[in-house]
Design a protein around this motif. Structure first.
Motif, PDB file in Angstrom:
ATOM      1  N   ILE A 132     -17.776 -14.669 -47.296  1.00 41.05           N
ATOM      2  CA  ILE A 132     -18.115 -15.856 -46.518  1.00 41.05           C
ATOM      3  C   ILE A 132     -17.552 -15.646 -45.123  1.00 41.05           C
ATOM      4  N   SER A 133     -18.397 -15.736 -44.118  1.00 40.54           N
ATOM      5  CA  SER A 133     -17.999 -15.426 -42.743  1.00 40.54           C
ATOM      6  C   SER A 133     -18.204 -16.638 -41.846  1.00 40.54           C
ATOM      7  N   LEU A 176     -10.758 -20.441 -56.455  1.00 40.27           N
ATOM      8  CA  LEU A 176     -11.313 -19.376 -55.613  1.00 40.27           C
ATOM      9  C   LEU A 176     -10.887 -18.056 -56.234  1.00 40.27           C
ATOM     10  N   ASP A 177     -11.836 -17.199 -56.517  1.00 43.27           N
ATOM     11  CA  ASP A 177     -11.534 -15.987 -57.267  1.00 43.27           C
ATOM     12  C   ASP A 177     -12.298 -14.801 -56.704  1.00 43.27           C
ATOM     13  N   GLY A 178     -11.570 -13.836 -56.141  1.00 44.38           N
ATOM     14  CA  GLY A 178     -12.137 -12.548 -55.760  1.00 44.38           C
ATOM     15  C   GLY A 178     -12.913 -12.515 -54.465  1.00 44.38           C
ATOM     16  N   ILE A 179     -13.127 -13.652 -53.863  1.00 46.94           N
ATOM     17  CA  ILE A 179     -14.011 -13.742 -52.715  1.00 46.94           C
ATOM     18  C   ILE A 179     -13.345 -13.200 -51.447  1.00 46.94           C
ATOM     19  N   ARG A 180     -14.176 -12.825 -50.460  1.00 41.22           N
ATOM     20  CA  ARG A 180     -13.668 -12.411 -49.143  1.00 41.22           C
ATOM     21  C   ARG A 180     -14.026 -13.482 -48.119  1.00 41.22           C
ATOM     22  N   LEU A 181     -13.032 -13.897 -47.354  1.00 41.52           N
ATOM     23  CA  LEU A 181     -13.219 -14.898 -46.311  1.00 41.52           C
ATOM     24  C   LEU A 181     -12.925 -14.239 -44.971  1.00 41.52           C
ATOM     25  N   ASN A 182     -13.954 -14.102 -44.147  1.00 45.20           N
ATOM     26  CA  ASN A 182     -13.835 -13.317 -42.914  1.00 45.20           C
ATOM     27  C   ASN A 182     -14.176 -14.131 -41.668  1.00 45.20           C
ATOM     28  N   ASP A 183     -13.597 -13.734 -40.569  1.00 45.46           N
ATOM     29  CA  ASP A 183     -13.995 -14.157 -39.223  1.00 45.46           C
ATOM     30  C   ASP A 183     -14.098 -15.669 -39.024  1.00 45.46           C
ATOM     31  N   THR A 198      -6.361 -23.225 -57.822  1.00 42.31           N
ATOM     32  CA  THR A 198      -6.041 -21.843 -58.172  1.00 42.31           C
ATOM     33  C   THR A 198      -6.779 -20.901 -57.223  1.00 42.31           C
ATOM     34  N   ILE A 199      -6.015 -20.031 -56.564  1.00 43.56           N
ATOM     35  CA  ILE A 199      -6.592 -19.060 -55.645  1.00 43.56           C
ATOM     36  C   ILE A 199      -6.087 -17.685 -56.067  1.00 43.56           C
ATOM     37  N   ASP A 200      -6.986 -16.826 -56.494  1.00 42.86           N
ATOM     38  CA  ASP A 200      -6.559 -15.541 -57.041  1.00 42.86           C
ATOM     39  C   ASP A 200      -7.405 -14.402 -56.478  1.00 42.86           C
ATOM     40  N   SER A 201      -6.721 -13.358 -56.055  1.00 43.93           N
ATOM     41  CA  SER A 201      -7.362 -12.090 -55.676  1.00 43.93           C
ATOM     42  C   SER A 201      -8.407 -12.238 -54.578  1.00 43.93           C
ATOM     43  N   ILE A 202      -8.175 -13.144 -53.636  1.00 46.00           N
ATOM     44  CA  ILE A 202      -9.078 -13.235 -52.486  1.00 46.00           C
ATOM     45  C   ILE A 202      -8.504 -12.434 -51.328  1.00 46.00           C
ATOM     46  N   MET A 203      -9.362 -12.125 -50.374  1.00 46.21           N
ATOM     47  CA  MET A 203      -8.920 -11.449 -49.152  1.00 46.21           C
ATOM     48  C   MET A 203      -9.394 -12.251 -47.952  1.00 46.21           C
ATOM     49  N   VAL A 204      -8.447 -12.563 -47.080  1.00 42.95           N
ATOM     50  CA  VAL A 204      -8.747 -13.288 -45.853  1.00 42.95           C
ATOM     51  C   VAL A 204      -8.533 -12.340 -44.678  1.00 42.95           C
ATOM     52  N   THR A 205      -9.531 -12.238 -43.813  1.00 40.01           N
ATOM     53  CA  THR A 205      -9.414 -11.401 -42.627  1.00 40.01           C
ATOM     54  C   THR A 205      -9.835 -12.208 -41.407  1.00 40.01           C
ATOM     55  N   ALA A 206      -8.856 -12.575 -40.600  1.00 38.07           N
ATOM     56  CA  ALA A 206      -9.110 -13.299 -39.350  1.00 38.07           C
ATOM     57  C   ALA A 206      -8.658 -12.420 -38.190  1.00 38.07           C
ATOM     58  N   ASP A 207      -9.432 -12.422 -37.130  1.00 36.03           N
ATOM     59  CA  ASP A 207      -9.087 -11.633 -35.953  1.00 36.03           C
ATOM     60  C   ASP A 207      -7.781 -12.157 -35.352  1.00 36.03           C
ATOM     61  N   ILE A 231      -3.840 -11.523 -47.006  1.00 34.92           N
ATOM     62  CA  ILE A 231      -4.221 -12.412 -45.908  1.00 34.92           C
ATOM     63  C   ILE A 231      -3.777 -11.812 -44.585  1.00 34.92           C
ATOM     64  N   PHE A 232      -4.743 -11.534 -43.708  1.00 32.66           N
ATOM     65  CA  PHE A 232      -4.484 -11.092 -42.346  1.00 32.66           C
ATOM     66  C   PHE A 232      -4.979 -12.192 -41.410  1.00 32.66           C
ATOM     67  N   SER A 233      -4.090 -12.785 -40.644  1.00 31.43           N
ATOM     68  CA  SER A 233      -4.478 -13.964 -39.867  1.00 31.43           C
ATOM     69  C   SER A 233      -3.992 -13.878 -38.429  1.00 31.43           C
ATOM     70  N   GLY A 234      -4.697 -14.618 -37.555  1.00 34.30           N
ATOM     71  CA  GLY A 234      -4.286 -14.700 -36.162  1.00 34.30           C
ATOM     72  C   GLY A 234      -3.289 -15.810 -35.919  1.00 34.30           C
ATOM     73  N   ASP A 235      -3.138 -16.693 -36.907  1.00 30.58           N
ATOM     74  CA  ASP A 235      -2.109 -17.730 -36.872  1.00 30.58           C
ATOM     75  C   ASP A 235      -1.422 -17.699 -38.233  1.00 30.58           C
ATOM     76  N   ASP A 236      -0.889 -18.810 -38.703  1.00 30.58           N
ATOM     77  CA  ASP A 236      -0.114 -18.775 -39.948  1.00 30.58           C
ATOM     78  C   ASP A 236      -0.958 -18.272 -41.119  1.00 30.58           C
ATOM     79  N   ALA A 237      -0.401 -17.326 -41.881  1.00 31.48           N
ATOM     80  CA  ALA A 237      -1.138 -16.792 -43.036  1.00 31.48           C
ATOM     81  C   ALA A 237      -1.201 -17.832 -44.151  1.00 31.48           C
ATOM     82  N   ILE A 238      -0.056 -18.423 -44.496  1.00 28.15           N
ATOM     83  CA  ILE A 238      -0.006 -19.519 -45.455  1.00 28.15           C
ATOM     84  C   ILE A 238       0.829 -20.634 -44.852  1.00 28.15           C
TER      85      ILE A 238
END
Length: 432
Positions: A132-133, A176-183, A198-207, A231-238
Motif C-alpha cells: 500500500i503506497s 495487519l499481517d505481512g503487508i508493506r506500507l510505503n511512501d 495486532t500488527i505482525d510482520s509488516i514493513m514500513v518504508t517512509a522517505d 519500520i524505516f521512518s522520516g519521523d517517529d517510527a513508533i
C-alpha cells in the motif's frame, strides 16, 4: 509409512478446507471492474468490492485509488505483486469533516484526507505480501530544503497532501499481517481509540526527507501487540500517545506490547507521550534501533498545558545506535515549569546496549515527585569519539557525562557501565 501418508492426507484436506473457507469469505476486486493498470482510477470498483463485507483480494497490478472505507468483517488481501497507490488529486479523497474525531493537522500543512479509513469497525484484516503506497513521489516534488538549526533536510511541502495513510478510529479486533506500507505523505498508520490491535510482520518504508512521516501512531488504544516488524521512518517510527481530546471521552492507552522489531528513524525510534490523557502498561522488548536521531524519547508535555500521564513502561533487551540514545524530559525543547505536568512513574530500562554520538539526558520536572521510580538496570552506554553534550535547552552546562540527570541526585542506575574514548563519567547529576 501408512500412518505418515494418513497424516499428510489429513493435513492436505485441512488446508484445502481452509482455502475453500477463505474463498467463501473473499472476493476478487477485478470481478467488480477494477483495472489495476496504475492509470485508471479504481476507487469506485474497490469500494463496491469492500461493501460486500468480505475480504477483497487484489491480484497482481497497480490499483490507483482515492479513499477506501473499510467495512466490519472484511478487509484487504494483497498478492505479492499487487500495489494499492493513492491518487495525487484532493478530490479523490474524503472530506476533512467526514467525522468530528478526524484530525486535520493544518499546523503541519497536511489535510484530514486518508487513503484507507476504518470507522467504528470490528474484525478487519489487511494481509498479504503486497504494498500500500501513499504516493509521496507523485504528490511531493523532489526539491529539498535545509531548515536552519536542523540537521534534518526535508522535501519542500506541496500545496496539499493527505494526512495519515491508514486511519483506524474507534475500531476493535484489527489485524495487519505481512503487508508493506510505503511512501506515506504524512503518518503511515494512525490507530485512535482502537481495541485488540495486532500488527505482525509488516514493513514500513517512509522517505527520511518526508516531514512528519511517522511509522505507527498508537493513540488511546487498548490491548495492542506489534511484533516482527521493520519500520524505516522520516519521523517517529513508533509513537505511543494519549491524545483523547478529540474523542470527547476519558480513554487511556493501555497494554501495548512491542516485540522483536527493527526500527530506524530520522526522529525518535520510540516516542512516548503527547496528549492530555494517560499511557499505562507498555512493554517494549527485543528491539534493534539503528540509524536513528534518537533511540527512545519520553515526554509528558509537548505543548504547555497539554500533558500526558505515563505509568509502568518497560524497555528490555534493546540495542540502540543513534545520535542520542535516550531523552526523558518533562517538556520537549524547552525547560519550563508547566503547572499541568502529570506524573511519569515506574519507567524501567533493562539490558540496554546503546551507542551514540550525543550524551543522553534525563530531566526531572520543577515540581517534585512528578518523575518517580525511574530505573536503568544492567545496561551499557557508549559515547563515541568527539561525542557532544545533550543538544537541548534543558542542559546548558559545559560539563557532561555519558548520561546526564538534571533536577535530582537520586541513584537511577543499577549495574550499568559506560565507555567513552575521553573517559567521560557514566552519569552526572546536577541540581537546578
Amino acid at each position: 509409512m501408512k500412518k505418515v501418508l494418513m497424516s499428510v492426507c489429513a493435513t492436505l484436506l485441512c488446508l484445502a478446507a481452509m482455502a475453500k473457507n477463505m474463498e467463501k469469505n473473499m472476493v476478487n476486486v477485478k470481478d467488480f471492474g477494477a483495472i489495476g493498470d496504475g492509470l485508471f482510477l479504481d476507487t469506485r470498483y474497490i469500494q463496491n468490492a469492500v461493501d460486500t463485507g468480505k475480504v477483497v483480494y487484489f491480484p497482481a497490478g497497480v490499483y490507483r485509488t482515492g479513499t477506501i472505507f473499510l467495512k466490519s468483517g472484511g478487509g484487504l488481501h494483497l498478492s505479492p505483486n499487487a500495489v494499492i497507490i493513492g491518487s495525487k488529486y484532493p478530490e479523490d479523497y474524503n472530506k476533512d469533516d467526514f467525522d468530528p474525531r478526524n484530525p486535520v493537522p493544518s499546523g503541519e500543512f497536511a489535510s484530514g484526507a486518508h487513503l484507507i479509513i476504518a470507522k467504528d469497525c470490528t474484525d478487519i484484516t489487511i494481509s498479504g505480501s503486497g504494498t500500500i503506497s501513499g504516493n509521496r513521489n507523485g504528490i511531493f516534488g523532489t526539491d529539498i530544503v535545509h531548515t536552519p538549526n536542523s540537521s534534518r533536510p526535508r522535501y519542500v511541502l506541496p500545496r496539499w497532501r493527505p494526512g495519515a495513510m491508514l486511519y483506524f478510529i474507534g475500531c476493535k479486533n484489527i489485524k495487519l499481517d505481512g503487508i508493506r506500507l510505503n511512501d506515506p505523505t504524512y503518518w503511515t498508520a494512525f490507530f485512535h481509540d482502537c481495541e485488540n490491535l495486532t500488527i505482525d510482520s509488516i514493513m514500513v518504508t517512509a522517505d527520511r526527507f518526508t516531514n512528519n512521516s511517522d511509522g505507527l501512531d498508537i493513540d488511546c488504544c487498548r490491548n495492542v501487540k506489534v511484533t516482527n516488524c521493520t519500520i524505516f521512518s522520516g519521523d517517529d517510527a513508533i509513537a505511543i500517545r494519549g491524545a483523547n481530546k478529540r474523542l470527547k471521552k476519558d480513554v487511556e492507552c493501555d497494554n501495548v506490547v512491542v516485540d522483536n522489531c527493527i526500527l530506524s528513524s530520522a526522529a525518535c525510534a520510540v516516542r512516548i507521550g503527547v496528549g492530555s490523557g494517560f499511557i499505562r502498561n507498555c512493554k517494549l522488548t527485543n528491539l534493534r534501533i539503528v540509524n536513528s536521531n534518537m533511540g527512545i524519547g519520553i515526554c509528558p508535555s509537548y505543548r504547555e498545558g497539554n500533558c500526558t500521564g505515563i505509568d509502568n513502561v518497560t524497555f528490555e533487551n534493546i540495542s540502540i545506535n543513534a545520535v542520542q540514545a535516550l531523552r526523558m524530559v518533562p517538556t520537549w525543547g524547552r525547560d519550563i515549569n508547566d503547572p499541568a505536568i502529570k506524573k511519569v512513574s515506574n519507567i524501567t530500562f533493562r539490558n540496554i546496549d546503546a551507542v551514540s554520538s550525543q550524551a543522553s539526558l534525563i530531566v526531572f520536572p520543577f515540581k517534585k515527585g512528578m518523575f518517580e521510580n525511574i530505573s536503568i538496570q544492567n545496561s551499557n552506554f557508549t559515547l563515541l569519539a568527539n561525542g557532544t553534550a545533550p543538544m537541548t535547552k534543558h542542559w546548558t552546562s559545559p560539563e557532561y557525562g555519558i548520561i546526564n540527570v538534571l533536577g535530582t541526585g537520586e541513584n537511577i542506575l543499577t549495574n550499568c557501565k559506560g565507555y567513552s574514548p575521553d573517559n567521560k563519567q557514566l552519569i552526572i547529576y546536577k541540581n537546578r
